[in-house]
Design an enzyme around this catalytic site. Sequence first.
Site, PDB file in Angstrom:
ATOM      1  N   PHE A 380      23.225  10.661   2.355  1.00 12.13           N
ATOM      2  CA  PHE A 380      22.654  10.441   1.502  1.00 12.13           C
ATOM      3  C   PHE A 380      22.805   8.758   0.613  1.00 12.13           C
ATOM      4  CE2 PHE A 380      20.848  14.805   1.622  1.00 12.13           C
ATOM      5  CZ  PHE A 380      20.385  14.399   2.906  1.00 12.13           C
ATOM      6  N   CYS A 381      23.705   8.455   1.227  1.00 14.74           N
ATOM      7  CA  CYS A 381      24.368   7.456   0.280  1.00 14.74           C
ATOM      8  C   CYS A 381      24.940   8.194  -0.695  1.00 14.74           C
ATOM      9  CB  CYS A 381      23.997   6.601   0.534  1.00 14.74           C
ATOM     10  SG  CYS A 381      23.720   5.286   1.556  1.00 14.74           S
ATOM     11  N   ALA A 382      25.522   9.171  -1.400  1.00 14.86           N
ATOM     12  CA  ALA A 382      25.825  10.187  -2.078  1.00 14.86           C
ATOM     13  C   ALA A 382      26.486  11.226  -1.901  1.00 14.86           C
ATOM     14  CB  ALA A 382      24.213  10.766  -3.124  1.00 14.86           C
TER      15      ALA A 382
END
Length: 454
Positions: A380-382
């Site tokens: 999740f781009c994290a």
Amino acid sequence: MSILSILEPASATPARPSRTSLTTGNIPATVASDLLVPLADGRVTDYANFDHGASAPCLESVRAAVEAALPSYASVHRGNGYASRITTQWYERARNEVHTFVGARETDQVIFTRQTTDALNLLARAVPADATVIVFESEHHAALLPWPAERTVRLPAPTSHPAAVTAVADALRTAPEGPRLVVITGASNVTGEIFPIAEIAAVAKAHGARVCLDVAQLAPHREVNIEQLDVDWVALSGHKLYAPYGAGALIGRADWLNAADPYLYGGGATAAVTRDTTTWNEGPARHEGGSPNVIGAIALAAACAAITKHREAIEQHERSLLARLRTGLAQIAGVTTYDIFGADADRVGTVCFTIEGVSSILVSAALSAEYGIGVRDGKFCAHPLVGRLLADSPEHCTAVRASLGLGTTREHVDRLVNAIRTLATTGLAAEYEESAHGCQPVGDPRDLEAPRIW
């Protein structure tokens, strides 16, 4: 079965309840409320969208505003033609609408950007050269990465609200002299949990620091008020606010932005140009070089107006569905949900989970092919945050995220919970393989090629 053929439901498809019987309160309608999708067994069902955290469907009122603006669309500013004058008024009224939506101060400016990532990169370009930036590793990459590495202090993901506040205070206490900026998220894009924004802002101000708040995941679900929170900037995206027309915004203090070089060199950013000198505009125009995305700005403003009007009903709707989802998942053996601050933390409608014995990509593929449910799998781009959350789950390196919104109904929640229960207890109904479309059942009869629509 082609994508076009699913526009009309198959005769074997059961009748669906009306939307009003499945929702809570007077919430705005989206254009995707009647989207039908094919299943691998040949049936057709309405789409259960649990991927609002990535992008939200367009509101009906947003589409109506865009359609109303298109006949007289023209380039804004510096034009005396009727269409240009009208479009310029809409563009600047859109700026005012966004300003009001986030409770900005009178002196705050609204700069239209492409999305939150663009807005945060714009601010990063304007941060003074001697400034120290403090950011948690739990941030989305858009808020984690734009700042110069040599002047950025990355704090470990906090484990509680008090720990988050203390970590910021300690970092500021030991930071070098000079300007300081604290970058925080409003709501985690992984778990949906809300950060202690006002408390962190108070600590920052006590140490003479400024605060930038990423509200991409918060603004669609909860009220944001810059003045009450006492933050200096907020960044948001239209595509998460039910206005997927390519516009976002950076809203906040003008001084650093007016002192920085323009984000884009070109027309609109310039006040005067001679052979030897260039004088740049101040205010929003300084960083909106070129012909701006007027339609995107109008769409964003229309979404802000609709959400403001229905804020109470939206929150009631989403809290009810989130409670139903979390209660259902908690009762399924083999399902693990993940939190930053703990199970009781306040959050928007996002749940991060894994299923014992089933990889996240297989979970998302099966939910789509077998149940007509859309979720997100991955990090999740994290990446730093997901890595920390899954540290005690060596079986999994990625997770599944279900994020609800205005397109979600109680039937959708029940379908998702029942599907996850089946996956956790009896497993997949088919064998899956990697393909050009990702992961799908072996011999998948669905035609997943998108037809040309222009």
